[in-house]
Design a protein around this motif. Structure first.
Motif, short mmCIF file in Angstrom:
data_model
loop_
_atom_site.label_atom_id
_atom_site.label_comp_id
_atom_site.label_asym_id
_atom_site.label_seq_id
_atom_site.Cartn_x
_atom_site.Cartn_y
_atom_site.Cartn_z
N ARG A 1 11.08 38.27 -50.49
CA ARG A 1 11.32 38.52 -49.07
C ARG A 1 10.13 37.98 -48.28
NH1 ARG A 1 11.74 44.41 -46.12
NH2 ARG A 1 11.83 43.58 -44.00
N GLY B 1 20.56 41.89 -58.69
CA GLY B 1 19.14 42.25 -58.73
C GLY B 1 18.38 41.70 -59.91
N GLU C 1 6.17 45.56 -50.09
CA GLU C 1 7.32 45.43 -49.19
C GLU C 1 7.32 46.47 -48.07
OE1 GLU C 1 11.35 45.78 -50.64
OE2 GLU C 1 12.08 44.63 -48.91
N ALA D 1 19.42 42.35 -53.09
CA ALA D 1 19.87 42.47 -54.48
C ALA D 1 21.32 42.94 -54.54
CB ALA D 1 18.95 43.42 -55.24
N SER D 2 21.71 43.78 -53.57
CA SER D 2 23.10 44.26 -53.59
C SER D 2 24.07 43.12 -53.26
CB SER D 2 23.27 45.44 -52.62
OG SER D 2 23.28 44.98 -51.28
N THR E 1 16.01 44.21 -46.54
CA THR E 1 15.13 44.56 -47.66
C THR E 1 15.53 43.85 -48.95
OG1 THR E 1 16.53 46.41 -48.33
CG2 THR E 1 14.80 46.89 -46.71
N ILE E 2 14.61 43.85 -49.91
CA ILE E 2 14.90 43.28 -51.23
C ILE E 2 16.06 44.05 -51.87
CG2 ILE E 2 13.99 43.06 -53.58
CD1 ILE E 2 11.28 42.29 -52.35
N GLU E 3 16.10 45.35 -51.66
CA GLU E 3 17.19 46.15 -52.25
C GLU E 3 18.54 45.72 -51.66
OE1 GLU E 3 16.61 50.34 -51.73
OE2 GLU E 3 18.41 50.83 -52.88
N GLN E 4 18.58 45.51 -50.35
CA GLN E 4 19.83 45.03 -49.73
C GLN E 4 20.20 43.65 -50.27
OE1 GLN E 4 18.27 45.71 -45.67
NE2 GLN E 4 20.26 46.57 -45.16
N ASN F 1 10.01 40.66 -55.78
CA ASN F 1 10.57 41.69 -56.65
C ASN F 1 10.00 41.50 -58.07
OD1 ASN F 1 12.07 39.69 -57.93
ND2 ASN F 1 14.04 40.74 -57.70
#
Ligand code: NAI
Ligand code: A1CAB
Length: 270
Positions: free
Chosen positions: A119, A113, A161, A108-109, A103-106, A138
């Motif tokens: 993605r 971010g 997403e 970014a980590s 994911t975009i969140e992953q 994003n």
């Protein structure tokens, strides 16, 4: 617009298919593309086949790139890849991940971010101009940054997403179902007694022609089925047996399994 510099991290099958397409249709020149891969053999091969730049350090390539494509597998060391991007990539570059399920969140980590992250689940019909990539942006990313590149290897659907995993198992894995259908259909022709080459040509023509009929007539498949099946005739007998085989539900279950596996790939990461 000046030509974008494109750096791939991971030069495997999918990266190669994208590189071949964007060079062939002149979306990018080979001199604007760099690739890093832990397997030296892949870099050598990509240089020999496509003439992409290889005499450049990854740190430099990252700092000069407008687009950074993360093209390793979900099982590979994304933490390490992310750290490299975080450390060396220019602030205004866009990071495009084609890694299924992540994911975009992953992302970014791993890479931070506060930058453009896109993605993409990439189209695999890359050499044809047909087929769709699924794309989610994003908040820092714009379509303008990536549109030319993405349209260089097929068409593009921008999606929320939340739909990307579904798009992966249904859309991007989609040619697999069609390849398998065509192979099975040609086998059926051979089973029934046609020479292999004739069975093969008929299967290809029928698939291409059926798509053209649907597009040209704008009729629903059920309407075309009605026209093609005379009462008590050949076609309806064939369809009856296909229904007995659970064909539709089997196909639908296989799509659901592919969608489920996409989500697992994102979660089961090392
Ligand atoms: N093959 C396909 O049809 C599709 C693939 N994808 C995605 O594309 C990505 C790549 O898939 P493939 O090309 O099929 O796999 P692949 O195994 O052919 O390529 C991955 C490449 O990454 C390299 N690599 C691994 N760790 C690395 C690192 N730390 N730094 C630099 N290079 C590294 C490997 O040596 C390999 O050459 C996957 O995330 C997959 O989910 C998405 C849609 C379709
Ligand atoms: O099999 C895979 O993992 C990739 C993602 C969708 C199609 N191919």
């Amino acid at each position: 617009m000046a030509e974008q510099r494109i750096h791939f991290i991971g030069g495997g099958q999918m990266a190669e298919a994208i590189i071949r397409a964007i060079i062939a249709n002149q979306t990018a020149s080979a001199r604007s593309i760099t690739v890093a891969d832990i397997n030296e053999e892949r870099i050598r091969l990509l240089n020999e086949k496509y003439g992409i730049l290889t005499d450049i350090r990854q740190e430099v390539a990252l700092s000069e790139a407008d687009l950074i494509i993360i093209a390793v597998r979900p099982q590979d060391n994304l933490t390490e890849v992310g750290q490299l991007v975080h450390e060396y990539a220019g602030k205004n570059s866009a990071v495009i991940s084609i890694v299924a399920g992540v994911t975009i969140e992953q992302l970014a980590s791993y890479i931070g971010g506060d930058r453009a992250i896109i993605r993409v689940i990439p189209n695999t019909l890359t050499d044809t101009g047909l087929g769709y990539s699924g794309v989610a942006l994003n908040a820092h990313a714009t379509k303008e940054q990536v549109d030319v590149f993405l349209n260089g290897f097929g068409k593009v659907q921008y999606l929320d997403e939340s739909l990307i995993d579904t798009f992966t198992g249904y859309g991007v894995a989609g040619p697999n179902y069609v390849y398998y259908f065509i192979e099975s259909l040609a086998d059926a022709g051979v089973l029934a007694g046609l020479p292999r080459e004739q069975a093969w040509q008929v299967a290809l023509e029928n698939v291409e022609g059926a798509v053209a009929m649907l597009r040209q007539t704008k009729l629903h498949p059920r309407q075309l089925l009605d026209i093609n099946n005379s009462p008590g005739g050949v076609g309806i007998h064939g369809l009856y047996e296909l229904n007995n085989s659970d064909f539709a539900a089997g196909l639908q279950r296989s799509v659901l399994a592919a969608v489920k596996r996409t989500a697992e790939l994102g979660k089961d990461r090392p």
